[in-house]
Design an enzyme around this catalytic site. Structure first.
Site, PDB file in Angstrom:
ATOM      1  N   THR A  64     -22.154  71.439  27.142  1.00 52.90           N
ATOM      2  CA  THR A  64     -21.543  72.322  26.158  1.00 52.90           C
ATOM      3  C   THR A  64     -22.113  73.741  26.272  1.00 52.90           C
ATOM      4  O   THR A  64     -21.366  74.732  26.273  1.00 52.90           O
ATOM      5  CB  THR A  64     -21.766  71.788  24.738  1.00 52.90           C
ATOM      6  OG1 THR A  64     -21.341  70.425  24.674  1.00 52.90           O
ATOM      7  CG2 THR A  64     -20.964  72.593  23.722  1.00 52.90           C
ATOM      8  N   ASP A 118     -26.867  76.447  21.761  1.00 57.37           N
ATOM      9  CA  ASP A 118     -27.134  75.234  22.528  1.00 57.37           C
ATOM     10  C   ASP A 118     -26.317  74.085  21.958  1.00 57.37           C
ATOM     11  O   ASP A 118     -25.810  74.151  20.835  1.00 57.37           O
ATOM     12  CB  ASP A 118     -28.630  74.890  22.484  1.00 57.37           C
ATOM     13  CG  ASP A 118     -29.080  74.075  23.694  1.00 57.37           C
ATOM     14  OD1 ASP A 118     -28.212  73.633  24.486  1.00 57.37           O
ATOM     15  OD2 ASP A 118     -30.302  73.873  23.846  1.00 57.37           O
ATOM     16  N   ASP A 121     -27.167  66.331  20.894  1.00 58.22           N
ATOM     17  CA  ASP A 121     -26.727  64.953  21.140  1.00 58.22           C
ATOM     18  C   ASP A 121     -26.342  64.239  19.850  1.00 58.22           C
ATOM     19  O   ASP A 121     -25.505  63.345  19.866  1.00 58.22           O
ATOM     20  CB  ASP A 121     -27.837  64.183  21.852  1.00 58.22           C
ATOM     21  CG  ASP A 121     -28.213  64.832  23.171  1.00 58.22           C
ATOM     22  OD1 ASP A 121     -27.307  65.064  23.988  1.00 58.22           O
ATOM     23  OD2 ASP A 121     -29.403  65.124  23.381  1.00 58.22           O
ATOM     24  N   GLY A 132     -32.118  66.623  23.951  1.00 61.49           N
ATOM     25  CA  GLY A 132     -32.988  66.246  25.050  1.00 61.49           C
ATOM     26  C   GLY A 132     -32.508  65.104  25.914  1.00 61.49           C
ATOM     27  O   GLY A 132     -33.227  64.677  26.819  1.00 61.49           O
ATOM     28  N   ARG A 133     -31.295  64.614  25.677  1.00 57.69           N
ATOM     29  CA  ARG A 133     -30.799  63.558  26.565  1.00 57.69           C
ATOM     30  C   ARG A 133     -30.528  64.095  27.960  1.00 57.69           C
ATOM     31  O   ARG A 133     -30.404  63.338  28.911  1.00 57.69           O
ATOM     32  CB  ARG A 133     -29.553  62.892  25.959  1.00 57.69           C
ATOM     33  CG  ARG A 133     -29.916  62.035  24.745  1.00 57.69           C
ATOM     34  CD  ARG A 133     -28.718  61.371  24.099  1.00 57.69           C
ATOM     35  NE  ARG A 133     -29.131  60.757  22.828  1.00 57.69           N
ATOM     36  CZ  ARG A 133     -28.332  60.543  21.797  1.00 57.69           C
ATOM     37  NH1 ARG A 133     -27.056  60.875  21.878  1.00 57.69           N
ATOM     38  NH2 ARG A 133     -28.783  59.987  20.686  1.00 57.69           N
ATOM     39  N   GLU A 140     -36.317  73.740  25.373  1.00 62.62           N
ATOM     40  CA  GLU A 140     -35.329  74.045  24.335  1.00 62.62           C
ATOM     41  C   GLU A 140     -36.020  74.278  22.995  1.00 62.62           C
ATOM     42  O   GLU A 140     -35.715  75.239  22.285  1.00 62.62           O
ATOM     43  CB  GLU A 140     -34.322  72.900  24.214  1.00 62.62           C
ATOM     44  CG  GLU A 140     -33.346  72.825  25.387  1.00 62.62           C
ATOM     45  CD  GLU A 140     -32.461  71.606  25.344  1.00 62.62           C
ATOM     46  OE1 GLU A 140     -31.395  71.625  25.980  1.00 62.62           O
ATOM     47  OE2 GLU A 140     -32.831  70.607  24.680  1.00 62.62           O
TER      48      GLU A 140
END
Length: 268
Positions: A64, A118, A121, A132-133, A140
């Site tokens: 994304t 950003d 998930d 963080g996946r 980040e």
């Protein structure tokens, strides 16, 4: 605030700029079937509307956020944005930004960031996030914890009733040394929530996934809620061997959700 585009209204600015709708007269009708990636792109283009010339920007990582970085570069080329400085949250985003000609810097030079964009998930009703996946959670969090505004862009599949509610991974970045020992401690920490801790691997040989920082990731899977998130956060971070976790609590200032009924903008 909902911004509709069914089925899909051609005056929706973000969708038009994303190239997914064609401007037309109010009397005409447009029927478009949007994919999940289309929804991500619309949300990303909407988020970039928050960007102003002269800003220092946190550049997110993932499918994304990639659309947002592409859009920022496009506006720079068109001269609609000027004097932008980007702080990338991963090596992958760094490479993307360099290839697109976005000027870059780092937190040493810019310890305060105007705006970060950003993906996420998971997003709970209080705008807490799981991130963080994709494996970039540490950088980040370092970038997005020092921004004045943090705009999160997701499609509606990322909305959950509670963090961990998707049944997918809640990542924890750990050092390599005695990783099994750390994983066992993490699993025991959330035993009452039915936690299963798994080392993240990739490829046919199931080699351990290594982050940009040279660490491993242990993914936590929950059968039910882990309760008080701040208590859970503190407990994870108190385990020696843990570097950082993927819960981003009280950080997002705006969440833009793209769904079949349009864009929903949620503000803190």
């Amino acid at each position: 605030m909902a911004i509709p585009y069914p089925h899909f209204i051609s005056s929706e600015k973000a969708a038009i700029e994303a190239g997914l709708l064609i401007p037309s007269s109010p009397s005409s009708s447009v029927s478009v079937i949007l994919t999940q990636d289309d929804l991500k792109k619309i949300a990303a283009y909407k988020a970039v509307e928050y960007v102003e010339s002269g800003m220092v920007l946190g550049l997110g990582t993932g499918s994304t956020a990639k659309h947002a970085v592409d859009r920022i570069a496009e506006l720079l080329r068109q001269g609609k944005l000027k004097n932008i400085v980007g702080i990338p949250t991963s090596m992958k985003t760094h490479e993307q930004a360099v290839s697109l000609g976005i000027p870059l810097s780092d937190l040493d030079s810019h310890p305060v960031i105007d705006l970060a964009i950003d993906g996420a998930d998971e997003v709970d009703p209080y705008l807490n996030l799981v991130k963080g996946r994709g494996g970039s959670l540490l950088r980040e969090k370092m970038v997005e914890s020092v921004c004045k505004k943090f705009v999160v862009i997701v499609d509606e599949s990322k909305l959950v009733n509670y963090l961990g509610g998707s049944g997918l991974a809640m990542p924890v970045e750990i050092i390599r040394f005695c990783w099994k020992f750390t994983a066992v401690r993490l699993q025991k920490l959330f035993q009452e929530s039915g936690c299963v801790a798994k080392l993240r691997t990739f490829g046919e040989k199931e080699e351990p996934f290594v982050t940009d920082n040279g660490n491993y990731i242990v993914d936590l899977y929950f059968e039910k809620s882990i309760g008080d998130l701040k208590v859970a956060s503190d407990a994870i971070l108190h385990i020696a061997g843990v570097v950082e976790h993927g819960m981003f609590l009280d950080m997002a200032t705006t969440v833009i959700v793209a769904g079949e009924l349009g864009l929903t903008v949620k503000n803190k």
